[in-house]
Design an enzyme around this catalytic site. Structure first.
Site, PDB file in Angstrom:
ATOM      1  N   HIS A 211       2.061   7.658  10.861  1.00 17.98           N
ATOM      2  CA  HIS A 211       1.594   6.284  10.639  1.00 17.98           C
ATOM      3  C   HIS A 211       0.605   6.194   9.487  1.00 17.98           C
ATOM      4  O   HIS A 211      -0.014   5.142   9.289  1.00 17.98           O
ATOM      5  CB  HIS A 211       0.944   5.727  11.909  1.00 17.98           C
ATOM      6  CG  HIS A 211       1.886   5.560  13.062  1.00 17.98           C
ATOM      7  ND1 HIS A 211       3.108   4.930  12.949  1.00 17.98           N
ATOM      8  CD2 HIS A 211       1.787   5.949  14.363  1.00 17.98           C
ATOM      9  CE1 HIS A 211       3.713   4.931  14.124  1.00 17.98           C
ATOM     10  NE2 HIS A 211       2.943   5.554  14.989  1.00 17.98           N
TER      11      HIS A 211
ATOM     12  N   GLU B   2      -4.730   8.365  12.472  1.00 18.03           N
ATOM     13  CA  GLU B   2      -3.561   7.580  12.071  1.00 18.03           C
ATOM     14  C   GLU B   2      -3.293   6.376  12.962  1.00 18.03           C
ATOM     15  O   GLU B   2      -2.547   5.479  12.581  1.00 18.03           O
ATOM     16  CB  GLU B   2      -2.320   8.475  12.020  1.00 18.03           C
ATOM     17  CG  GLU B   2      -1.811   8.928  13.370  1.00 18.03           C
ATOM     18  CD  GLU B   2      -0.296   9.035  13.398  1.00 18.03           C
ATOM     19  OE1 GLU B   2       0.335   8.977  12.342  1.00 18.03           O
ATOM     20  OE2 GLU B   2       0.250   9.155  14.492  1.00 18.03           O
TER      21      GLU B   2
ATOM     22  N   HIS C 139       1.043  17.680  12.849  1.00 17.68           N
ATOM     23  CA  HIS C 139       1.392  16.427  13.512  1.00 17.68           C
ATOM     24  C   HIS C 139       2.898  16.417  13.753  1.00 17.68           C
ATOM     25  O   HIS C 139       3.686  16.136  12.854  1.00 17.68           O
ATOM     26  CB  HIS C 139       0.982  15.249  12.623  1.00 17.68           C
ATOM     27  CG  HIS C 139       0.903  13.941  13.335  1.00 17.68           C
ATOM     28  ND1 HIS C 139      -0.180  13.564  14.087  1.00 17.68           N
ATOM     29  CD2 HIS C 139       1.779  12.912  13.417  1.00 17.68           C
ATOM     30  CE1 HIS C 139       0.014  12.366  14.590  1.00 17.68           C
ATOM     31  NE2 HIS C 139       1.215  11.949  14.204  1.00 17.68           N
TER      32      HIS C 139
ATOM     33  N   HIS D 260      -0.171  14.198  17.743  1.00 17.29           N
ATOM     34  CA  HIS D 260       0.932  13.229  17.743  1.00 17.29           C
ATOM     35  C   HIS D 260       1.348  12.758  19.126  1.00 17.29           C
ATOM     36  O   HIS D 260       1.613  11.567  19.308  1.00 17.29           O
ATOM     37  CB  HIS D 260       2.168  13.756  17.007  1.00 17.29           C
ATOM     38  CG  HIS D 260       3.318  12.793  17.007  1.00 17.29           C
ATOM     39  ND1 HIS D 260       3.251  11.553  16.397  1.00 17.29           N
ATOM     40  CD2 HIS D 260       4.560  12.867  17.550  1.00 17.29           C
ATOM     41  CE1 HIS D 260       4.404  10.917  16.560  1.00 17.29           C
ATOM     42  NE2 HIS D 260       5.208  11.695  17.266  1.00 17.29           N
TER      43      HIS D 260
END
Length: 255
Positions: A68, A39, A148, A173
């Site tokens: 994201h 991401e 995440h 994350h």
């Protein structure tokens, strides 16, 4: 089977380092399936066609994501077209793409599920309710969950909630690897956060001076990826193909 899960790949420098070092890691651990969170794979965060193609060409079989995932408009098209590129399954059903992918070859069958937490992140479907619904339709015992999430407690709760129901719950994350890798009582491998593939002397992959300025002033500014001293944080999981139980979990930091 042996599954290698790589933490958030940060920017072009992270993508380049992944390409350079992943073959050695796969050989060292005799990896059957490689999963990585992409991401942040584009400079400035988010995913692009270029960054996703780079990761897949480098040997990543399944790409997960997080908050994201939809940062860039072109990611919408990529999520719809590229097999094995996921966004969180608990996003609104109108979101492009899917949150579940079945990796299936003659020897190994692994279901990868991508979920996003709720604490300190945007509101989505409750991930606990979402995973209950998803597991009803999965016909392999070998299941890897990329959770995440920001809050440590939320990740630990998910680990114990899924203990004995999935092969592993691996957190992403925060970009900081945690030291709590373990096999839970029911046979599920667990790690609160796998870390990142990014600049070691940085703030979560961002140039330290830019992150410090943001903290000091709270003024907006465009972050730049720190391209120096890149390292890979990952986790190697040995999973029993018949039972889906995790037999071994080993954190990996590759310099």
């Amino acid at each position: 089977m042996v599954v290698l899960m790589v933490g958030d790949v940060v920017g072009q420098s992270g993508c380049d380092y992944l390409r350079e070092k992943l073959p050695m890691l796969k050989a060292r651990y005799q990896v059957d399936v490689t999963v990585a969170n992409g991401e942040n794979s584009s400079d400035g965060n988010g995913m692009t066609a270029k960054s996703l193609r780079h990761m897949q060409d480098s040997g990543v079989d399944v790409i997960t994501s997080g908050n994201h995932a939809l940062r860039r408009k072109e990611a919408y098209d990529q999520l719809e077209k590229k097999a094995g590129v996921l966004r969180p399954a608990n996003y609104h059903p109108t979101a492009p793409g899917a949150g579940v992918f079945l990796y299936d070859d003659p020897r190994n069958r692994l279901c990868v599920i991508n979920l996003q937490g709720l604490v300190y992140l945007n509101p989505n479907e409750n991930p606990f309710d979402c995973i209950d619904r998803l597991l009803d339709d999965i016909d392999t015992p070998c299941i890897l969950v990329d959770f995440h999430a920001e809050a440590t407690a939320e990740k630990i709760c998910m680990g114990y909630y899924l203990d004995g129901r999935v092969s592993a719950v691996i957190g992403t994350h925060t970009h900081v690897p945690t030291a709590d890798g373990m096999i839970l009582p029911g046979g599920t491998g667990y790690l609160t956060d796998v870390g990142m593939c990014g600049g070691f002397h940085s703030v979560l992959g961002v140039k330290a001076e830019m992150a410090i300025m943001k903290m000091r002033t709270n003024l907006p500014g465009r972050f730049e990826v720190d391209p120096l001293d890149v390292r890979i944080s990952a986790v190697a999981l040995e999973i029993d193909n018949k039972t889906g139980k995790c037999l071994n979990i080993e954190s990996v930091v590759f310099l």
